[in-house]
Write a protein that holds these residues in place. Sequence first.
Motif, PDB file in Angstrom:
ATOM      1  N   TYR A  20       0.826  -1.207   0.000  1.00 14.77           N
ATOM      2  CA  TYR A  20       0.000   0.000   0.000  1.00 14.77           C
ATOM      3  C   TYR A  20       0.859   1.255   0.000  1.00 14.77           C
ATOM      4  CZ  TYR A  20      -3.894  -3.136   1.028  1.00 14.77           C
ATOM      5  OH  TYR A  20      -4.819  -4.133   0.976  1.00 14.77           O
ATOM      6  N   GLY A  21       2.009   1.206   0.650  1.00 17.12           N
ATOM      7  CA  GLY A  21       2.927   2.340   0.618  1.00 17.12           C
ATOM      8  C   GLY A  21       3.444   2.594  -0.793  1.00 17.12           C
ATOM      9  N   LEU A  27       0.624   7.008  -6.515  1.00 18.26           N
ATOM     10  CA  LEU A  27      -0.541   7.876  -6.667  1.00 18.26           C
ATOM     11  C   LEU A  27      -0.192   9.339  -6.436  1.00 18.26           C
ATOM     12  CD1 LEU A  27      -3.381   5.812  -4.969  1.00 18.26           C
ATOM     13  CD2 LEU A  27      -3.079   6.282  -7.389  1.00 18.26           C
ATOM     14  N   ILE A  28       0.819   9.599  -5.637  1.00 11.83           N
ATOM     15  CA  ILE A  28       1.223  10.980  -5.383  1.00 11.83           C
ATOM     16  C   ILE A  28       1.739  11.637  -6.664  1.00 11.83           C
ATOM     17  CG2 ILE A  28       2.970  12.370  -4.195  1.00 11.83           C
ATOM     18  CD1 ILE A  28       2.616  10.523  -1.795  1.00 11.83           C
ATOM     19  N   GLU A  32      -3.041  14.847 -11.511  1.00 10.11           N
ATOM     20  CA  GLU A  32      -4.476  15.147 -11.501  1.00 10.11           C
ATOM     21  C   GLU A  32      -4.716  16.339 -10.591  1.00 10.11           C
ATOM     22  OE1 GLU A  32      -6.982  13.628 -13.124  1.00 10.11           O
ATOM     23  OE2 GLU A  32      -5.674  12.228 -14.131  1.00 10.11           O
ATOM     24  N   SER A  33      -5.961  16.707 -10.487  1.00 10.59           N
ATOM     25  CA  SER A  33      -6.295  17.797  -9.571  1.00 10.59           C
ATOM     26  C   SER A  33      -6.132  17.316  -8.134  1.00 10.59           C
ATOM     27  CB  SER A  33      -7.723  18.264  -9.801  1.00 10.59           C
ATOM     28  OG  SER A  33      -8.629  17.258  -9.404  1.00 10.59           O
ATOM     29  N   ILE A  38      -6.545  13.393  -3.626  1.00 16.54           N
ATOM     30  CA  ILE A  38      -6.872  13.129  -2.219  1.00 16.54           C
ATOM     31  C   ILE A  38      -7.842  11.963  -2.106  1.00 16.54           C
ATOM     32  CG2 ILE A  38      -8.086  14.073  -0.213  1.00 16.54           C
ATOM     33  CD1 ILE A  38      -6.790  16.766  -0.876  1.00 16.54           C
ATOM     34  N   LEU A  39      -8.846  11.914  -2.989  1.00 18.50           N
ATOM     35  CA  LEU A  39      -9.784  10.791  -2.963  1.00 18.50           C
ATOM     36  C   LEU A  39      -9.071   9.474  -3.230  1.00 18.50           C
ATOM     37  CD1 LEU A  39     -12.900  12.255  -4.782  1.00 18.50           C
ATOM     38  CD2 LEU A  39     -12.650  11.719  -2.362  1.00 18.50           C
ATOM     39  N   TRP A  40      -8.120   9.462  -4.162  1.00 21.90           N
ATOM     40  CA  TRP A  40      -7.384   8.241  -4.474  1.00 21.90           C
ATOM     41  C   TRP A  40      -6.430   7.847  -3.366  1.00 21.90           C
ATOM     42  CZ3 TRP A  40      -5.765   8.750 -10.316  1.00 21.90           C
ATOM     43  CH2 TRP A  40      -6.899   8.601 -11.112  1.00 21.90           C
TER      44      TRP A  40
END
Length: 73
Positions: A20-21, A27-28, A32-33, A38-40
């Motif tokens: 997960y890390g 994902l960082i 994207e916006s 933040i949602l992801w």
Amino acid sequence: MYLKKLIAPIFITLLLLLYYGFILLNLIRIPESVGIRILWLIVPLGLMGVSVFVLIERIKEIRSGDEDDLGKY
């Protein structure tokens, strides 16, 4: 005596946290916006929290000596 039973849950939890890390780090970097990012990021963080919670519950279960959960039903 408890140590042998704790090795597998701790090892699996560490593997999940590493996985997960890794997902979080990837994902960082997504361009994207901020809101979508933040949602992801909430999903892997939530899964990491749940993994640690389940590990703590498993450690409590092993220490109490209640190994057979199916015996309750």
